[in-house]
Design a protein around this motif. Sequence first.
Motif, PDB file in Angstrom:
ATOM      1  N   THR A 133       0.836  -1.198   0.000  1.00 57.91           N
ATOM      2  CA  THR A 133       0.000   0.000   0.000  1.00 57.91           C
ATOM      3  C   THR A 133       0.869   1.246   0.000  1.00 57.91           C
ATOM      4  O   THR A 133       2.079   1.174   0.254  1.00 57.91           O
ATOM      5  CB  THR A 133      -0.935   0.021   1.234  1.00 57.91           C
ATOM      6  OG1 THR A 133      -1.814   1.136   1.130  1.00 57.91           O
ATOM      7  CG2 THR A 133      -0.129   0.137   2.513  1.00 57.91           C
ATOM      8  N   TYR A 134       0.237   2.390  -0.309  1.00 56.59           N
ATOM      9  CA  TYR A 134       0.888   3.697  -0.331  1.00 56.59           C
ATOM     10  C   TYR A 134       0.035   4.681   0.478  1.00 56.59           C
ATOM     11  O   TYR A 134      -1.200   4.533   0.573  1.00 56.59           O
ATOM     12  CB  TYR A 134       1.044   4.237  -1.756  1.00 56.59           C
ATOM     13  CG  TYR A 134       1.977   3.436  -2.628  1.00 56.59           C
ATOM     14  CD1 TYR A 134       3.310   3.813  -2.783  1.00 56.59           C
ATOM     15  CD2 TYR A 134       1.533   2.321  -3.326  1.00 56.59           C
ATOM     16  CE1 TYR A 134       4.169   3.103  -3.597  1.00 56.59           C
ATOM     17  CE2 TYR A 134       2.378   1.597  -4.136  1.00 56.59           C
ATOM     18  CZ  TYR A 134       3.684   1.984  -4.274  1.00 56.59           C
ATOM     19  OH  TYR A 134       4.545   1.277  -5.072  1.00 56.59           O
ATOM     20  N   ARG A 135       0.672   5.710   1.004  1.00 55.97           N
ATOM     21  CA  ARG A 135      -0.062   6.782   1.671  1.00 55.97           C
ATOM     22  C   ARG A 135       0.771   8.061   1.600  1.00 55.97           C
ATOM     23  O   ARG A 135       1.979   8.010   1.347  1.00 55.97           O
ATOM     24  CB  ARG A 135      -0.375   6.435   3.115  1.00 55.97           C
ATOM     25  CG  ARG A 135       0.819   6.359   4.035  1.00 55.97           C
ATOM     26  CD  ARG A 135       0.352   6.130   5.473  1.00 55.97           C
ATOM     27  NE  ARG A 135       1.448   6.181   6.424  1.00 55.97           N
ATOM     28  CZ  ARG A 135       2.162   5.135   6.814  1.00 55.97           C
ATOM     29  NH1 ARG A 135       1.892   3.940   6.292  1.00 55.97           N
ATOM     30  NH2 ARG A 135       3.136   5.268   7.703  1.00 55.97           N
ATOM     31  N   LEU A 136       0.104   9.207   1.813  1.00 56.50           N
ATOM     32  CA  LEU A 136       0.754  10.509   1.833  1.00 56.50           C
ATOM     33  C   LEU A 136       0.867  10.982   3.272  1.00 56.50           C
ATOM     34  O   LEU A 136      -0.047  10.767   4.098  1.00 56.50           O
ATOM     35  CB  LEU A 136      -0.017  11.539   1.009  1.00 56.50           C
ATOM     36  CG  LEU A 136       0.000  11.372  -0.502  1.00 56.50           C
ATOM     37  CD1 LEU A 136      -0.822  12.473  -1.150  1.00 56.50           C
ATOM     38  CD2 LEU A 136       1.413  11.395  -1.039  1.00 56.50           C
ATOM     39  N   LEU A 137       1.981  11.638   3.580  1.00 55.17           N
ATOM     40  CA  LEU A 137       2.161  12.187   4.914  1.00 55.17           C
ATOM     41  C   LEU A 137       1.257  13.410   5.126  1.00 55.17           C
ATOM     42  O   LEU A 137       0.768  13.658   6.230  1.00 55.17           O
ATOM     43  CB  LEU A 137       3.633  12.554   5.126  1.00 55.17           C
ATOM     44  CG  LEU A 137       4.055  12.852   6.566  1.00 55.17           C
ATOM     45  CD1 LEU A 137       3.860  11.619   7.436  1.00 55.17           C
ATOM     46  CD2 LEU A 137       5.516  13.285   6.603  1.00 55.17           C
ATOM     47  N   ASP A 138       1.004  14.186   4.061  1.00 56.79           N
ATOM     48  CA  ASP A 138       0.141  15.374   4.135  1.00 56.79           C
ATOM     49  C   ASP A 138      -0.682  15.430   2.855  1.00 56.79           C
ATOM     50  O   ASP A 138      -0.126  15.545   1.753  1.00 56.79           O
ATOM     51  CB  ASP A 138       0.983  16.646   4.299  1.00 56.79           C
ATOM     52  CG  ASP A 138       0.119  17.885   4.498  1.00 56.79           C
ATOM     53  OD1 ASP A 138      -1.122  17.754   4.509  1.00 56.79           O
ATOM     54  OD2 ASP A 138       0.698  18.983   4.642  1.00 56.79           O
ATOM     55  N   TYR A 139      -1.994  15.322   2.996  1.00 56.55           N
ATOM     56  CA  TYR A 139      -2.864  15.317   1.807  1.00 56.55           C
ATOM     57  C   TYR A 139      -3.291  16.718   1.409  1.00 56.55           C
ATOM     58  O   TYR A 139      -3.929  16.888   0.363  1.00 56.55           O
ATOM     59  CB  TYR A 139      -4.104  14.464   2.075  1.00 56.55           C
ATOM     60  CG  TYR A 139      -3.782  12.987   2.192  1.00 56.55           C
ATOM     61  CD1 TYR A 139      -3.736  12.181   1.063  1.00 56.55           C
ATOM     62  CD2 TYR A 139      -3.539  12.399   3.426  1.00 56.55           C
ATOM     63  CE1 TYR A 139      -3.446  10.828   1.154  1.00 56.55           C
ATOM     64  CE2 TYR A 139      -3.243  11.048   3.538  1.00 56.55           C
ATOM     65  CZ  TYR A 139      -3.194  10.260   2.399  1.00 56.55           C
ATOM     66  OH  TYR A 139      -2.905   8.926   2.485  1.00 56.55           O
ATOM     67  N   HIS A 140      -2.977  17.740   2.227  1.00 51.48           N
ATOM     68  CA  HIS A 140      -3.293  19.140   1.949  1.00 51.48           C
ATOM     69  C   HIS A 140      -4.805  19.356   1.724  1.00 51.48           C
ATOM     70  O   HIS A 140      -5.196  20.368   1.115  1.00 51.48           O
ATOM     71  CB  HIS A 140      -2.519  19.645   0.727  1.00 51.48           C
ATOM     72  CG  HIS A 140      -1.045  19.662   0.912  1.00 51.48           C
ATOM     73  ND1 HIS A 140      -0.376  20.603   1.657  1.00 51.48           N
ATOM     74  CD2 HIS A 140      -0.074  18.800   0.469  1.00 51.48           C
ATOM     75  CE1 HIS A 140       0.912  20.359   1.646  1.00 51.48           C
ATOM     76  NE2 HIS A 140       1.132  19.246   0.947  1.00 51.48           N
ATOM     77  N   ILE A 186       5.137  13.911   1.389  1.00 47.97           N
ATOM     78  CA  ILE A 186       5.970  12.708   1.436  1.00 47.97           C
ATOM     79  C   ILE A 186       5.092  11.515   1.108  1.00 47.97           C
ATOM     80  O   ILE A 186       4.062  11.294   1.767  1.00 47.97           O
ATOM     81  CB  ILE A 186       6.629  12.508   2.818  1.00 47.97           C
ATOM     82  CG1 ILE A 186       7.482  13.719   3.181  1.00 47.97           C
ATOM     83  CG2 ILE A 186       7.474  11.247   2.831  1.00 47.97           C
ATOM     84  CD1 ILE A 186       8.656  13.952   2.252  1.00 47.97           C
ATOM     85  N   ILE A 187       5.467  10.736   0.075  1.00 49.41           N
ATOM     86  CA  ILE A 187       4.740   9.523  -0.259  1.00 49.41           C
ATOM     87  C   ILE A 187       5.455   8.350   0.400  1.00 49.41           C
ATOM     88  O   ILE A 187       6.680   8.232   0.344  1.00 49.41           O
ATOM     89  CB  ILE A 187       4.618   9.323  -1.783  1.00 49.41           C
ATOM     90  CG1 ILE A 187       3.807   8.059  -2.085  1.00 49.41           C
ATOM     91  CG2 ILE A 187       5.967   9.298  -2.461  1.00 49.41           C
ATOM     92  CD1 ILE A 187       3.455   7.913  -3.553  1.00 49.41           C
ATOM     93  N   ILE A 188       4.684   7.506   1.075  1.00 53.47           N
ATOM     94  CA  ILE A 188       5.235   6.391   1.846  1.00 53.47           C
ATOM     95  C   ILE A 188       4.710   5.093   1.247  1.00 53.47           C
ATOM     96  O   ILE A 188       3.506   4.942   1.011  1.00 53.47           O
ATOM     97  CB  ILE A 188       4.844   6.494   3.334  1.00 53.47           C
ATOM     98  CG1 ILE A 188       5.406   7.794   3.935  1.00 53.47           C
ATOM     99  CG2 ILE A 188       5.337   5.283   4.116  1.00 53.47           C
ATOM    100  CD1 ILE A 188       4.936   8.054   5.352  1.00 53.47           C
ATOM    101  N   ALA A 189       5.645   4.152   0.976  1.00 53.44           N
ATOM    102  CA  ALA A 189       5.293   2.808   0.514  1.00 53.44           C
ATOM    103  C   ALA A 189       5.506   1.842   1.670  1.00 53.44           C
ATOM    104  O   ALA A 189       6.532   1.901   2.356  1.00 53.44           O
ATOM    105  CB  ALA A 189       6.140   2.406  -0.685  1.00 53.44           C
TER     106      ALA A 189
END
Length: 950
Positions: free
Chosen positions: A246-253, A289-292
């Motif tokens: 999965t992936y996620r963003l640290l800040d989606y703004h 920041i995109i996190i895998a």
Amino acid sequence: MRGRGDAHSSRALPVSWRPATWHPRLDMGRLSRSRSSTSHRNLPHLLLFFLFVGPFNCLASYSRATELLYSLNEGLPAGVLIGSLAEDLRLVPGAGRQDPQSQPLEHSGAERNPPLSFSLASQGLSGQYVTLDNRSGELHTSAQEIDREALCLEGGGGAAWGGSISISSSPSTDSCLLLLDVLVLPQEYFRFVKVKIAIRDINDNAPQFPVSEISVWVPENAPVNTRLAIEHPAMDRDTGTNGVQTYRLLDYHRMFTLDVEENENGERTPYLIVMGLLDRETQDQYVSIIIAEDGGSPPLLGSATLTIGISDINDNCPLFTDSQINVTVYGNATVGTPIAAVQAVDRDLGNNAQITYSYSQKVPQASKDLFHLDENTGVIKLVSKIGGSVLQTHKLTILANGPGCIPAVITALVTIIKVIFRPPEIVPRYIANEIDGIVYLKELEPVNTPIAFFTIRDPEGKYKVNCYLDGEGPFRLSPYKPYSNEYLLETTKPMDYELQQFYEIAVVAWNSEGFHVKKMIKVQLLDDNDNAPIFLQPLVELTIEENNSPNAFLTKLDATDADSGESGQVSYFLGPDAPSYFSLDSVTGVLTVSAQLDREEKEKYKYTVRAVDSGKPPKESVATVAITVLDKNDNSPRFINKDFSFFVPENFPGYGEIGVISVTDADAGQNGWVALSVVNQSDIFVIDTGRGMLRAKVSLDREQQSSYTLWVEAVDGGEPPLSSTTKITILLLDINDNPPLVLFPQSNMSYLLVLPSTLPGSPVTEVYAVDKDTGMNAVIAYSIIGRRGPRPESFRIDPKTGNITLEEALLQTDYGLHRLLVKVSDHGYPEPLHSTVMVNLFVNDTVSNESYIESLLRKEPEINIEEKEPQISIEPTHRKVEPVSCMPTLVTLSVINLGSITLVTGMGIYICLRGKRHHREDENLEIQIPLKGKIDLHMRERKPMDISNI
């Protein structure tokens, strides 16, 4: 698997038979098919292998092929048990159902006679990852840790069964296999086993993005729920659930979210989803920041910087901040004067923000002819002179045009104010040379050189007029007294044509009402020859390879002269110190060399060159040319001697210094670096490249080889390399390192029957010995150093020949065994070497009881050792010379010297003849035993023969 050190290993089953309960880790369909497909593919390898194993029947051997499958985790330490081939092949009692094709076995592999032996078909890479116990058949992990990703994901591709171990990675699955071929011997238990070890993945790698910064561009008019693929997904060397999940963003703004899509190959791609309305003019970039994250336990993370750029669209039009501007223009305004400027703003970027300006169609043509509007800058200029009939007010409607937009409008209201006056007058009177309004001055004119007079006046005579000089330059405008309206223009500093050739100044006059008049003056300097040529480089450093072609180009000299015309024309000449084979073109400055240069003859050249201009008088400057001749590999290495000879004592220690091979190379640098090597006999001799020291790897034995002839090659470091060879002769000097070797009698247990009737002086036998050394080291002397028997002194030995003779008649009391201990000694220096042998003589009429004699021989003889040393050389007699007179002394010394020379010559001849005799004996591998007298002598070990006079 019972008793396994690896809790993750699975039970291995042979493919050649199938039990009732099949292990869940084995793919039954694959294994059943692998037998036929693999057998046909590997049949040539099996046939080739059976040629070495023995005369097996090919079909029988094929039928006994077996396949085992194991599995284990990657990264296990050394010594973890993978499986036991003996148990899994049912070769051990109690291990389960036995292979129907195998013979019944009574004992384990270690107890069978002959015992079972397990080995890899070839040694390949097996030692890196697994170890196989040859007796028990147990497979263990080795000290080399197994990294699944290094083995399969990077290695890729399948592998054949041909080696002892190979790596197989199936592209359709996540399997990673180590493949081994194992032989079970001896022949009656022969098995050809194919072992597959499946390497299971563990979560030992974190996801990693291919780049540290990822950029995604989104148009600002993108609707909500727009999906954009992120082109650089993270990679994880692990597989399965240990890979990226999965992936996620640290800040989606509050504007974006992420979604992950999985394709049919299992690859996951992150998608950026727009969740709000975007406006580039409000915010043109978002950084997060995109996190895998992988699916391991615990999960591992990887991250990268995600920059979301908002691309512009044409959603803004040009706008003016004001709707009208007011402009005032005087009637005497100069043509070309800007009177106003309009500016509109477009918040877009690039082509979307391009603005052009134009007049509205409502603007009269008369206004357009009077005022020009720049379509790019919006600047309004007066383009014609204002006349008396010109309107006093002009309304200029201006449009700001943008692509796809309605034009923005602004009005420029221009009011013209008429002015009635007569401007001041400026009347010039030139002193310097003036042609068509241009004043010409020489650059070397002195300071305060007058240029012109100017008369300043008011035509109406009612206004006060002042003036000043406008512009840059070494000039001054000052009142010329006693006149009130006269001004003198003159120079204030020396002028330099090379710094500035042209000046433009103006005399400005204005009256008290503020009206100005300007008179432009152009000054052109004329050049003088005040500069010498200047070389760009006062020291010109050049390089050229030796053996150059004739008329080779070296460089192009370049000198500049700041003067102009003929004064700036430069010619080039060689200095008087330049060699004759260098040439310099006087016009182009091209420097060449007509002869071939030899670095070994001369490496550096240094001389001067001149640059001369064509002024009057001419000026010149000098530069230095430094040429370095570069080396080429045109000289072979040269040995200081044509050949070398070295004398080395034998038994010289290994790697001892034999001698220095000196070699030189006239070239320089790498071309002059010389490497020495031994062409032949390199297994015995070696040479140090740095010092040229010749050494022997082993100790040299003269008796094995008395001399060596070597060829040493010297190769330089050039390209291509040049070489030369020299001959090296090594002569070994003998040292006394071999004791005499007794060839007869052959042992201390041999004996000889001596008849009592043997006459005194008759030869009985002889001791025969040889010495592998040469010279005095090989001169042998014989002596009896110990005796035992009834009357052993009845026998004597010749110290030179070794012949043993009977000295006295034998008596009735002399019957029995006589034992003589013979010492065979050489005359070596510094320490003579010797050997001993026991000569056994049995005095009797016949041999009636051999066992009795043999029992006597077995007893240790109690023999007193005599220390008398044999003397076979003739020592010169040293006489005391009485100092009576000089003449007798000289005569005596001459006689002694002559005798010494004769003795040495005789001994040398004797030694040479003796050496040749020994050499022939060694070559023919025969032992000749000379005997003096007419005696038939036979001696054998423990077999007595009679000796009698003939």
